[in-house]
Design a protein around this motif. Sequence first.
Motif, PDB file in Angstrom:
ATOM      1  N   ALA A   1       0.813  -1.220   0.000  1.00  0.00           N
ATOM      2  CA  ALA A   1       0.000   0.000   0.000  1.00  0.00           C
ATOM      3  C   ALA A   1       0.842   1.264   0.000  1.00  0.00           C
ATOM      4  N   LEU A   2       2.120   1.166   0.372  1.00  0.00           N
ATOM      5  CA  LEU A   2       2.985   2.346   0.336  1.00  0.00           C
ATOM      6  C   LEU A   2       3.158   2.874  -1.087  1.00  0.00           C
ATOM      7  N   TRP A   3       2.959   2.010  -2.074  1.00  0.00           N
ATOM      8  CA  TRP A   3       3.113   2.443  -3.471  1.00  0.00           C
ATOM      9  C   TRP A   3       1.905   3.246  -3.963  1.00  0.00           C
ATOM     10  N   VAL A   4       0.802   3.223  -3.217  1.00  0.00           N
ATOM     11  CA  VAL A   4      -0.411   3.888  -3.686  1.00  0.00           C
ATOM     12  C   VAL A   4      -0.881   4.963  -2.704  1.00  0.00           C
ATOM     13  N   ARG A   5       0.069   5.571  -2.021  1.00  0.00           N
ATOM     14  CA  ARG A   5      -0.283   6.737  -1.222  1.00  0.00           C
ATOM     15  C   ARG A   5      -0.735   7.854  -2.160  1.00  0.00           C
ATOM     16  N   PRO A   6      -1.459   8.850  -1.661  1.00  0.00           N
ATOM     17  CA  PRO A   6      -2.137   9.810  -2.551  1.00  0.00           C
ATOM     18  C   PRO A   6      -1.249  10.505  -3.565  1.00  0.00           C
ATOM     19  N   ASP A   7       0.049  10.636  -3.289  1.00  0.00           N
ATOM     20  CA  ASP A   7       0.909  11.341  -4.233  1.00  0.00           C
ATOM     21  C   ASP A   7       1.787  10.389  -5.041  1.00  0.00           C
ATOM     22  N   GLU A   8       1.473   9.087  -4.994  1.00  0.00           N
ATOM     23  CA  GLU A   8       2.280   8.132  -5.754  1.00  0.00           C
ATOM     24  C   GLU A   8       1.437   7.449  -6.828  1.00  0.00           C
ATOM     25  N   MET A   9       1.420   6.126  -6.851  1.00  0.00           N
ATOM     26  CA  MET A   9       0.721   5.416  -7.908  1.00  0.00           C
ATOM     27  C   MET A   9      -0.757   5.260  -7.578  1.00  0.00           C
ATOM     28  N   HIS A  10      -1.532   4.852  -8.573  1.00  0.00           N
ATOM     29  CA  HIS A  10      -2.976   4.742  -8.386  1.00  0.00           C
ATOM     30  C   HIS A  10      -3.409   3.348  -7.953  1.00  0.00           C
ATOM     31  N   GLN A  11      -2.643   2.341  -8.364  1.00  0.00           N
ATOM     32  CA  GLN A  11      -2.970   0.950  -8.068  1.00  0.00           C
ATOM     33  C   GLN A  11      -1.690   0.184  -7.790  1.00  0.00           C
ATOM     34  N   ALA A  12      -1.823  -0.912  -7.051  1.00  0.00           N
ATOM     35  CA  ALA A  12      -0.738  -1.880  -6.902  1.00  0.00           C
ATOM     36  C   ALA A  12      -1.353  -3.265  -6.908  1.00  0.00           C
ATOM     37  N   PHE A  13      -0.731  -4.173  -7.623  1.00  0.00           N
ATOM     38  CA  PHE A  13      -1.251  -5.535  -7.679  1.00  0.00           C
ATOM     39  C   PHE A  13      -1.267  -6.159  -6.290  1.00  0.00           C
ATOM     40  N   ASN A  14      -2.350  -6.841  -6.000  1.00  0.00           N
ATOM     41  CA  ASN A  14      -2.547  -7.466  -4.696  1.00  0.00           C
ATOM     42  C   ASN A  14      -2.062  -8.922  -4.767  1.00  0.00           C
ATOM     43  N   PHE A  15      -0.730  -9.083  -4.745  1.00  0.00           N
ATOM     44  CA  PHE A  15      -0.170 -10.419  -4.896  1.00  0.00           C
ATOM     45  C   PHE A  15      -0.433 -11.303  -3.678  1.00  0.00           C
ATOM     46  N   ASN A  16      -0.622 -10.699  -2.532  1.00  0.00           N
ATOM     47  CA  ASN A  16      -0.949 -11.515  -1.366  1.00  0.00           C
ATOM     48  C   ASN A  16      -2.299 -12.199  -1.543  1.00  0.00           C
ATOM     49  N   TYR A  17      -3.234 -11.515  -2.194  1.00  0.00           N
ATOM     50  CA  TYR A  17      -4.523 -12.149  -2.501  1.00  0.00           C
ATOM     51  C   TYR A  17      -4.325 -13.276  -3.503  1.00  0.00           C
ATOM     52  N   LEU A  18      -3.559 -13.015  -4.552  1.00  0.00           N
ATOM     53  CA  LEU A  18      -3.317 -14.024  -5.585  1.00  0.00           C
ATOM     54  C   LEU A  18      -2.732 -15.298  -4.973  1.00  0.00           C
ATOM     55  N   GLN A  19      -1.846 -15.139  -4.000  1.00  0.00           N
ATOM     56  CA  GLN A  19      -1.140 -16.287  -3.436  1.00  0.00           C
ATOM     57  C   GLN A  19      -1.883 -16.984  -2.295  1.00  0.00           C
ATOM     58  N   THR A  20      -3.078 -16.498  -1.975  1.00  0.00           N
ATOM     59  CA  THR A  20      -3.835 -17.090  -0.867  1.00  0.00           C
ATOM     60  C   THR A  20      -4.479 -18.408  -1.285  1.00  0.00           C
ATOM     61  N   GLU A  21      -4.395 -19.391  -0.408  1.00  0.00           N
ATOM     62  CA  GLU A  21      -4.984 -20.698  -0.681  1.00  0.00           C
ATOM     63  C   GLU A  21      -6.512 -20.598  -0.736  1.00  0.00           C
ATOM     64  N   TRP A  22      -7.120 -21.636  -1.319  1.00  0.00           N
ATOM     65  CA  TRP A  22      -8.580 -21.727  -1.388  1.00  0.00           C
ATOM     66  C   TRP A  22      -9.084 -22.205  -0.031  1.00  0.00           C
ATOM     67  N   ASP A  23      -9.094 -21.274   0.904  1.00  0.00           N
ATOM     68  CA  ASP A  23      -9.444 -21.566   2.297  1.00  0.00           C
ATOM     69  C   ASP A  23     -10.193 -20.362   2.851  1.00  0.00           C
TER      70      ASP A  23
END
Length: 554
Positions: free
Chosen positions: A287-309
Motif C-alpha cells: 500500500a505504500l506504493w499507492v499513497r495519494p501522491d504516488e501510484m494509483h494501483q498496486a497488484f494485490n499479490f498476497n490475494y493471488l497467493q492465498t490458498e482456497w481456504d
Amino acid sequence: MTPVKDAASTESGAWHRSAAIYQIYPRSFSDADGDGIGDLPGVTARLDALADLGIDAIWLSPFMTSPQKDAGYDVADYCDVDPLFGTLDDFDAMLAASHARSIRVIVDLVPNHSSDQHPWFQAALAAAPGSRERGRYMFRHGKGEHGEEPPNNWQSVFGGPAWTRVTEADGSPGQWYLHLFDSAQPDFDWANDEVREEFRRILRFWLDRGVDGFRVDVAHGLVKHDQLPDYTPPEDAASMGGAEPVPYWGQEGVHEVYRDWRRLLEEYDGDRALCAEAWMPTTEEIALWVRPDEMHQAFNFNYLQTEWDAGRLRAVIDDSLAAFGAVGAPSTWVLSNHDVIRHASRLALGADAPQGHGIGPLSPGKPDPVVGLRRARAATALMLALPGSAYIYQGEELGLPEVIELPDDARQDPTWARTAGERYGRDGCRVPIPWEADAPAYGFNATGASWLPQPDEWRQLARDRQTGDAGSTLSLYRELLQVRRAHGLGSGTLTWADGAPSDAVAFRNGAVTVIANTGAEPVVLPAGDVLLTSGPLADDGALPADTTAWLLAR
C-alpha cells in the motif's frame, strides 16, 4: 489522441478504482500475420470479443523493440514497437479502436533494466570505467586482488549470479554489471539524473499518443541499497520478494521516483493511471506504493497467493481493504497473470510451487483438472464481487489450465535455462490461447504456427465452442462482469455476513449477497433470489463445495 472518458471519470483517476482490466500477453493473444507470434493487428482484430466480454480496459505486456531474451521484458527501444508485433501505426490503430469501444489501454513499462542491446548499454560497454555512459547502469569493480570476484553475493531472480563481468576494450577483464534478472537485462542506476530524465521522456512519448496508463514492471526494484551489502534470501522466499528487508527491493528512494511520475501524469487530461508490480511481504507494505501522491494501483499479490481456504481468504480481504483504504486507494484483486501458474491449475495443486518456478512433467502434486476448474470458477466469482479493481488474464475466461506437458526443447523462459531445468518457469501460462476449435492453431492465426505448442485440450476450450453455452466458463465471466457492473460492485462496500459457516466466505456488497463454499460439505444459502452461481446447486438448493453464489436480497 484523447483518452476515453465516461461517467466514471468525473473525479480524477476514478475509472481505475472499479475497473475490470484484461491483461493481454501480445505474443500469445492473436496473430494477424501468421508467423506464430501474436501482434498488435491481432489485438485490434479481437477487440469486439473483449468488448462483448464486458471489460473496461486492457493492459498490454511489452511490445516495444526487444531482442526477446525475456519475452520483451528486455527493452532495446522504449519508444518504438518491435517488428514482431507491428509498427507504431499499428499501435495507434489499436489504441483508436480500443477507445472507440470505450476500452482504455494500459501499456507495460520496464524501468528497472533495459536490454543489453539498448544503445546506452552498448555505449557503456565501449566506454571506460567511471564514464558517463557506465554511470547509467550499475557497473562496479569486483572484489579480490584482481577484481575477479563479483561486488557482492546477490543472486538473479532467474537463478545464478546477479553480476556479470565485462571484457574491456583492451581485452582485459573489467568491471561487473548488475542484472537482477537475466544477464541480457542490465539494471539501470536510478541514482543517475540522466536515467530519471530519460524515463520522463518515455512516459511523455506514450502519454502524448493517448495511452491511459502504465503497468510498471518490478516497481519495488529500481533503487538499491547504496552499500550493496551481501544478502542471502531464505530458502522459501519467493523469487520477487523476501520476508525481511531486501537490499534491492522496496528501498525508500523508489517512492520519490513515482511521486515524480505522478506529477507528470497529472499534467495530462483523461485520468491517466499508474499500477505497480510490487512484490512485497505484506499488504501494508504494498500500500505504500499507492499513497495519494504516488501510484494509483498496486497488484494485490498476497490475494493471488492465498490458498482456497475461507479463513485465509477472509483475512486477506480484510487486510487488503484496510491497508489500501488507509491510504485512500482502491484495493485490486487478481488470480492469474503471465508470471504465475494459472489459477485453474494452481488452486488444485497438491504440492508447493513458488512463484516463478512453474510446474512441468516431473513436478510433484500435479493438479486435478476438474477440481482446479471448479475452484477457479468459484474463486473468480468471489473476486469479481469484491469492491475495487479486478484484473483478468487472457484465457482465464475460457478456463484455461496451466500447460504442464511442454517438451523441454520448446521451453523459452530464461528461468528454465539459467537453472538447468530445475525450475520449469512461466511458459506454461503463456501458451497462445484458442479462439476457434477447428481452425489452424485453434484460431490463434491462419497458418497453424505457434511459438509455444498448444495442447489438444485447447480444442474443447476454444472461444467459439463456449460462446452460446450457458454453462461455459466464458458465459460465466460475461455474466459476472455484467452483473458486477449493473450493481456497482466495484465501487461498493463490503459488509461481512453474520453466522456464516467457517468454511464459507460470505458478505454483502450493496444489494448483493455473496457466499463462496471452500469446504467439502454443502452450505445452506441465505435468503434471496439467486443472481448467478459458479456451478450447479445441489438438488435441495444448497451450495456445493467449491462453488460461489450471488444473491439479491428480497
